[in-house]
Design an enzyme around this catalytic site. Structure first.
Site, PDB file in Angstrom:
ATOM      1  N   HIS A  61       0.429   4.454  -2.516  1.00 37.62           N
ATOM      2  CA  HIS A  61       0.401   5.665  -2.046  1.00 37.62           C
ATOM      3  C   HIS A  61       1.533   6.788  -2.406  1.00 37.62           C
ATOM      4  CE1 HIS A  61      -3.524   5.320   0.695  1.00 37.62           C
ATOM      5  NE2 HIS A  61      -3.674   4.608  -0.326  1.00 37.62           N
ATOM      6  N   ASP A  62       2.524   6.040  -2.649  1.00 32.99           N
ATOM      7  CA  ASP A  62       3.690   6.995  -2.953  1.00 32.99           C
ATOM      8  C   ASP A  62       3.536   7.329  -4.331  1.00 32.99           C
ATOM      9  OD1 ASP A  62       6.057   8.070  -2.990  1.00 32.99           O
ATOM     10  OD2 ASP A  62       7.271   6.426  -3.657  1.00 32.99           O
ATOM     11  N   PRO A  81      -7.554   7.699  -3.934  1.00 36.06           N
ATOM     12  CA  PRO A  81      -8.857   7.092  -4.100  1.00 36.06           C
ATOM     13  C   PRO A  81      -9.462   7.121  -2.847  1.00 36.06           C
ATOM     14  CG  PRO A  81      -7.636   5.512  -4.842  1.00 36.06           C
ATOM     15  CD  PRO A  81      -6.711   6.353  -4.794  1.00 36.06           C
ATOM     16  N   ARG A  92       0.686  -1.066   0.000  1.00 38.36           N
ATOM     17  CA  ARG A  92      -0.071  -0.014  -0.062  1.00 38.36           C
ATOM     18  C   ARG A  92       0.875   1.346  -0.034  1.00 38.36           C
ATOM     19  NH1 ARG A  92      -3.707   2.747   4.262  1.00 38.36           N
ATOM     20  NH2 ARG A  92      -5.468   3.600   3.085  1.00 38.36           N
ATOM     21  N   ASP A 120     -10.159  -9.243   2.614  1.00 35.17           N
ATOM     22  CA  ASP A 120     -10.519 -10.361   2.126  1.00 35.17           C
ATOM     23  C   ASP A 120     -11.071 -11.424   3.225  1.00 35.17           C
ATOM     24  OD1 ASP A 120     -10.732 -13.030   1.120  1.00 35.17           O
ATOM     25  OD2 ASP A 120      -8.668 -13.020   0.195  1.00 35.17           O
ATOM     26  N   ASP A 146      -4.346 -14.377  -3.222  1.00 30.94           N
ATOM     27  CA  ASP A 146      -4.736 -15.150  -4.129  1.00 30.94           C
ATOM     28  C   ASP A 146      -6.019 -14.296  -4.931  1.00 30.94           C
ATOM     29  OD1 ASP A 146      -7.234 -14.923  -2.104  1.00 30.94           O
ATOM     30  OD2 ASP A 146      -6.310 -16.879  -1.245  1.00 30.94           O
ATOM     31  N   ASN A 174      -4.118   8.903   4.513  1.00 31.76           N
ATOM     32  CA  ASN A 174      -3.274   8.369   5.041  1.00 31.76           C
ATOM     33  C   ASN A 174      -3.042   8.334   6.444  1.00 31.76           C
ATOM     34  OD1 ASN A 174      -1.804   7.695   2.719  1.00 31.76           O
ATOM     35  ND2 ASN A 174      -0.871   9.907   2.292  1.00 31.76           N
ATOM     36  N   HIS A 206      -6.298  -5.978  -2.323  1.00 29.93           N
ATOM     37  CA  HIS A 206      -7.042  -6.020  -1.195  1.00 29.93           C
ATOM     38  C   HIS A 206      -7.291  -7.391  -0.871  1.00 29.93           C
ATOM     39  CE1 HIS A 206      -8.948  -1.704  -1.108  1.00 29.93           C
ATOM     40  NE2 HIS A 206      -7.494  -1.677  -1.015  1.00 29.93           N
ATOM     41  N   THR A 207      -6.590  -8.255  -1.556  1.00 32.95           N
ATOM     42  CA  THR A 207      -6.558  -9.703  -1.212  1.00 32.95           C
ATOM     43  C   THR A 207      -5.966 -10.047   0.215  1.00 32.95           C
ATOM     44  OG1 THR A 207      -6.130 -11.850  -1.659  1.00 32.95           O
ATOM     45  CG2 THR A 207      -4.702 -10.472  -2.665  1.00 32.95           C
ATOM     46  N   THR A 233      -9.294 -15.474   3.017  1.00 33.40           N
ATOM     47  CA  THR A 233      -7.937 -15.676   3.219  1.00 33.40           C
ATOM     48  C   THR A 233      -6.998 -14.428   3.426  1.00 33.40           C
ATOM     49  OG1 THR A 233      -7.666 -15.910   0.732  1.00 33.40           O
ATOM     50  CG2 THR A 233      -7.744 -17.739   2.014  1.00 33.40           C
ATOM     51  N   GLU A 259       2.754  13.946   3.740  1.00 34.90           N
ATOM     52  CA  GLU A 259       1.835  13.506   3.008  1.00 34.90           C
ATOM     53  C   GLU A 259       0.888  12.187   3.996  1.00 34.90           C
ATOM     54  OE1 GLU A 259       2.949  11.645  -0.738  1.00 34.90           O
ATOM     55  OE2 GLU A 259       3.859  13.641  -1.292  1.00 34.90           O
ATOM     56  N   SER A 298       7.770  10.363  -1.660  1.00 30.71           N
ATOM     57  CA  SER A 298       7.446  11.601  -0.895  1.00 30.71           C
ATOM     58  C   SER A 298       6.592  11.254   0.264  1.00 30.71           C
ATOM     59  CB  SER A 298       6.645  12.591  -1.988  1.00 30.71           C
ATOM     60  OG  SER A 298       5.610  11.871  -2.515  1.00 30.71           O
TER      61      SER A 298
HETATM   62  C1  HEM Z   1      -9.314   1.209  -5.979  1.00 29.63           C
HETATM   63  C2  HEM Z   1      -9.108   2.287  -5.166  1.00 29.63           C
HETATM   64  C3  HEM Z   1      -8.679   2.039  -3.709  1.00 29.63           C
HETATM   65  C4  HEM Z   1      -9.231   2.562  -2.640  1.00 29.63           C
HETATM   66  C5  HEM Z   1     -10.362   3.424  -2.523  1.00 29.63           C
HETATM   67  C6  HEM Z   1      -8.338   1.927  -1.560  1.00 29.63           C
HETATM   68  C7  HEM Z   1      -8.790   2.214  -0.241  1.00 29.63           C
HETATM   69  C8  HEM Z   1      -8.297   1.409   0.988  1.00 29.63           C
HETATM   70  C9  HEM Z   1      -8.882   1.580   2.452  1.00 29.63           C
HETATM   71  C10 HEM Z   1      -9.815   2.431   2.857  1.00 29.63           C
HETATM   72  C11 HEM Z   1      -7.945   0.593   3.055  1.00 29.63           C
HETATM   73  C12 HEM Z   1      -8.037   0.606   4.448  1.00 29.63           C
HETATM   74  C13 HEM Z   1      -7.187   1.576   5.283  1.00 29.63           C
HETATM   75  C14 HEM Z   1      -7.579   1.560   6.624  1.00 29.63           C
HETATM   76  O1  HEM Z   1      -8.434   1.397   7.226  1.00 29.63           O
HETATM   77  O2  HEM Z   1      -6.738   2.200   7.517  1.00 29.63           O
HETATM   78  C15 HEM Z   1      -7.006   0.129   2.171  1.00 29.63           C
HETATM   79  C16 HEM Z   1      -6.115  -0.712   2.502  1.00 29.63           C
HETATM   80  C17 HEM Z   1      -5.158  -1.318   1.690  1.00 29.63           C
HETATM   81  N1  HEM Z   1      -5.017  -1.238   0.470  1.00 29.63           N
HETATM   82 FE1  HEM Z   1      -6.150   0.037  -0.867  1.00 29.63          FE
HETATM   83  N2  HEM Z   1      -7.470   1.217  -1.939  1.00 29.63           N
HETATM   84  C18 HEM Z   1      -7.587   1.178  -3.466  1.00 29.63           C
HETATM   85  C19 HEM Z   1      -6.534   0.649  -4.048  1.00 29.63           C
HETATM   86  C20 HEM Z   1      -5.358   0.060  -3.547  1.00 29.63           C
HETATM   87  C21 HEM Z   1      -4.468  -0.336  -4.526  1.00 29.63           C
HETATM   88  C22 HEM Z   1      -4.202  -0.104  -6.063  1.00 29.63           C
HETATM   89  C23 HEM Z   1      -3.513  -1.053  -3.884  1.00 29.63           C
HETATM   90  C24 HEM Z   1      -2.202  -1.739  -4.006  1.00 29.63           C
HETATM   91  C25 HEM Z   1      -1.581  -1.868  -5.481  1.00 29.63           C
HETATM   92  C26 HEM Z   1      -3.995  -1.058  -2.479  1.00 29.63           C
HETATM   93  C27 HEM Z   1      -3.409  -1.744  -1.307  1.00 29.63           C
HETATM   94  C28 HEM Z   1      -4.148  -1.631  -0.109  1.00 29.63           C
HETATM   95  C29 HEM Z   1      -3.652  -2.696   0.818  1.00 29.63           C
HETATM   96  C30 HEM Z   1      -2.620  -3.806   0.641  1.00 29.63           C
HETATM   97  C31 HEM Z   1      -4.350  -2.437   1.874  1.00 29.63           C
HETATM   98  C32 HEM Z   1      -4.321  -3.032   3.306  1.00 29.63           C
HETATM   99  C33 HEM Z   1      -3.227  -2.315   4.231  1.00 29.63           C
HETATM  100  C34 HEM Z   1      -2.730  -2.863   5.600  1.00 29.63           C
HETATM  101  O3  HEM Z   1      -3.426  -3.825   6.060  1.00 29.63           O
HETATM  102  O4  HEM Z   1      -2.010  -2.082   6.339  1.00 29.63           O
HETATM  103  N3  HEM Z   1      -5.301  -0.427  -2.343  1.00 29.63           N
HETATM  104  N4  HEM Z   1      -7.412   0.730   0.748  1.00 29.63           N
END
Ligand code: HEM
Ligand SMILES: *[C@@H]1O[C@H](CO)[C@@H](O)[C@H](O)[C@H]1NC(C)=O
Length: 330
Positions: A74-75, A171, A70, A248, A256, A102, A201-202, A251, A96, A84
Site C-alpha cells: 500500500h506504500d 485495488p 501489506r 487462506d 505457501d 486503508n 493472501h496466503t 494455512t 493515506e 507515504s
Molecule cells: C490484487 C489486488 C488486491 C486486492 C483487491 C486486495 C485486497 C485486500 C483486502 C480487501 C484485504 C482485507 C483487508 C481488511 O479486511 O481489512 C487484504 C488483505 C491483505 N492483503 Fe491484499 N489485496 C490485493 C493485493 C495484495 C498484494 C499485492 C499484497 C502484497 C504483496 C497483499 C497483501 C495482503 C495481506 C498480507 C493481507 C492481510 C493483512 C492482515 O492480515 O493484516 N494484497 N487485501
C-alpha cells in the site's frame, strides 16, 4: 586548416567525454538507483536490527507478518515506495490511512515505529522508513516460511502523502479482472506479477465487509465454503462488518501455495481473489494453476515481483528526507 582540424578534434573529444560521462551516469550515479549494499558503510547493523524487531513482533502476533507485507504494497502503489502511507494527519498532511482501502484496515504502525526507533538507536538519521517497509516485508515472508530475496535499498521518505491517489490506485476487493490488471499495469506490473503478488493472501485476514457480497451473491463460489463463511458474516450491512476470516482457509499462518489451490476449488475469500481464476480461459487462469502445481515457481516469481514492486518510483539522492519518526515529516 590545421587549426580547424584541431578544434574539431577538440570538439569531438569533448563530445566523446560528455557521452562517456552520460553513459557512466546512467549506470551508476546520476540516475535514481537502489542497491542492496546502500547501508553497508553508513549503517552496517541496519538489516540485522530490522530483522530482530520484525521477528519479535511476529513471534508476539503471527498475523503481523501479513500486516507488514501489506503496508509495503500500500506504500508502493501510492507515489511510489516512499513511506507515504506511514504519515499521519497533520497540518500539512491528509493521511493515506483515511483512504477507503486503508481505513480501519491497514495495521502494523506501532511495529514500524518500534523498528524505526531500534534502527535510530544504532544509526540516527540514516535509514528511511520506506526502506524499513521493504526489508520488513522480506523478513516477514521468510519468518512465516515464505521466500526470501535481496532487498534493494536507498529509498528516501516523502514529505507528502495523497489520500486521493491511494483511493485511485489501490485495488479493492470488488474489482474484476480487468480493473485489477489495469491497476497493476499503472504501476508497471504485469499480469504475472499481479497473480504472484496476490499470493501474499496466503497469510492474513480480511473483514466481513470486504467479502460479504462474495459469499452471498457471487456464483463462482464453492457452496460449502460460502455457507461456512456466512456464519460470522451476516448479510445485512452494519452487522459484523469487522469480523475476520482467513484469506487462506487452509494455512492462514504459513506462507505457501494453498491460496492458489483454494482458487482452483472456487474457495477464494475475496471477489478479487477469485477473479484471478474463473475456470475459463482468461490469461491469469493458467498462471494460477501453475502456482498451485508448483510452489517453487510461485516463490521465485513472488520474490522477483516484490523486488519489482519495491522499485516503483523511489525518492533518491537529495529528494525527500530521512524521517526521524515514520509517522511525521521532520
Ligand atoms: C490484487 C489486488 C488486491 C486486492 C483487491 C486486495 C485486497 C485486500 C483486502 C480487501 C484485504 C482485507 C483487508 C481488511 O479486511 O481489512 C487484504 C488483505 C491483505 N492483503 Fe491484499 N489485496 C490485493 C493485493 C495484495 C498484494 C499485492 C499484497 C502484497 C504483496 C497483499 C497483501 C495482503 C495481506 C498480507 C493481507 C492481510 C493483512 C492482515 O492480515 O493484516 N494484497 N487485501
Ligand atoms: C446481493 O444482491 C442483491 C441484488 O443485487 C442485493 O440487493 C443484496 O444487497 C446483495 N447482498 C449482499 C450481501 O451483497
Amino acid at each position: 586548416m590545421m587549426m580547424m582540424m584541431m578544434s574539431s578534434c577538440r570538439i569531438n573529444n569533448i563530445a566523446v567525454m560528455v557521452l562517456l560521462i552520460m553513459a557512466y551516469c546512467n549506470m551508476k550515479y546520476c540516475e535514481a538507483q537502489l542497491s542492496p549494499d546502500f547501508y553497508s558503510n553508513s549503517c552496517p547493523k541496519a538489516l540485522s536490527t530490522i530483522k530482530n524487531s520484525v521477528s519479535k513482533a511476529i513471534a508476539k502476533e503471527r498475523r503481523m507478518a501479513a500486516s507488514l507485507i501489506r503496508l509495503h504494497f500500500h506504500d508502493c502503489f501510492v507515489q511510489g515506495c516512499d513511506g507515504s502511507i506511514l504519515l499521519e494527519d497533520s497540518a500539512t498532511i491528509i493521511s493515506e490511512q483515511n483512504a477507503l482501502q486503508n481505513f480501519k484496515s491497514v495495521r502494523g504502525f506501532n511495529v514500524v515505529d518500534d523498528i524505526k526507533s531500534a534502527v535510530e538507536q544504532v544509526c540516527p538519521g540514516v535509514v528511511s522508513c520506506a526502506d524499513i517497509l521493504a526489508v520488513a516485508s522480506r523478513d516477514a515472508s521468510k519468518y512465516v516460511g515464505g521466500p526470501s530475496w535481496t532487498v534493494k535499498l536507498g529509498r528516501r521518505d516523502s514529505k507528502s502523502a495523497s489520500k486521493d491517489l491511494a483511493e485511485a490506485n489501490l485495488p479493492i476487493a470488488f474489482d474484476d479482472l480487468n480493473a485489477l490488471l489495469s491497476s497493476f499495469a499503472r504501476q508497471g506490473l504485469s499480469a504475472r506479477d499481479m497473480v504472484a503478488l496476490s499470493g501474499a493472501h496466503t497469510i492474513g485476514m480480511a473483514q466481513c465487509i470486504t467479502f460479504r457480497s462474495r459469499i452471498y451473491n457471487d456464483s463462482n463460489v464453492d457452496g460449502g465454503f460460502a455457507s461456512t463463511r456466512r456464519r460470522p458474516c451476516p448479510p445485512v450491512t452494519g452487522n459484523g462488518d469487522g469480523n475476520l476470516a482467513p484469506l487462506d482457509l487452509v494455512t492462514p499462518n504459513s506462507f505457501d501455495n494453498n491460496y492458489f489451490k483454494n482458487l482452483l476449488r472456487r474457495k477464494g475469500l475475496l471477489h478479487s481473489d477469485q477473479a484471478l481464476f474463473n475456470g475459463g480461459s482468461s490469461t491469469t487462469d493458467g498462471i494460477v494453476s501453475g502456482y498451485a502445481r508448483n510452489q517453487a515457481s510461485f516463490y521465485s516469481d513472488f520474490s522477483a515481483a516484490m523486488v519489482k514492486m519495491g522499485d516503483i518510483s523511489p525518492l533518491t539522492g537529495s529528494d525527500g528526507e530521512i524521517r526521524k519518526f515514520c509517522g511525521a515529516i521532520n
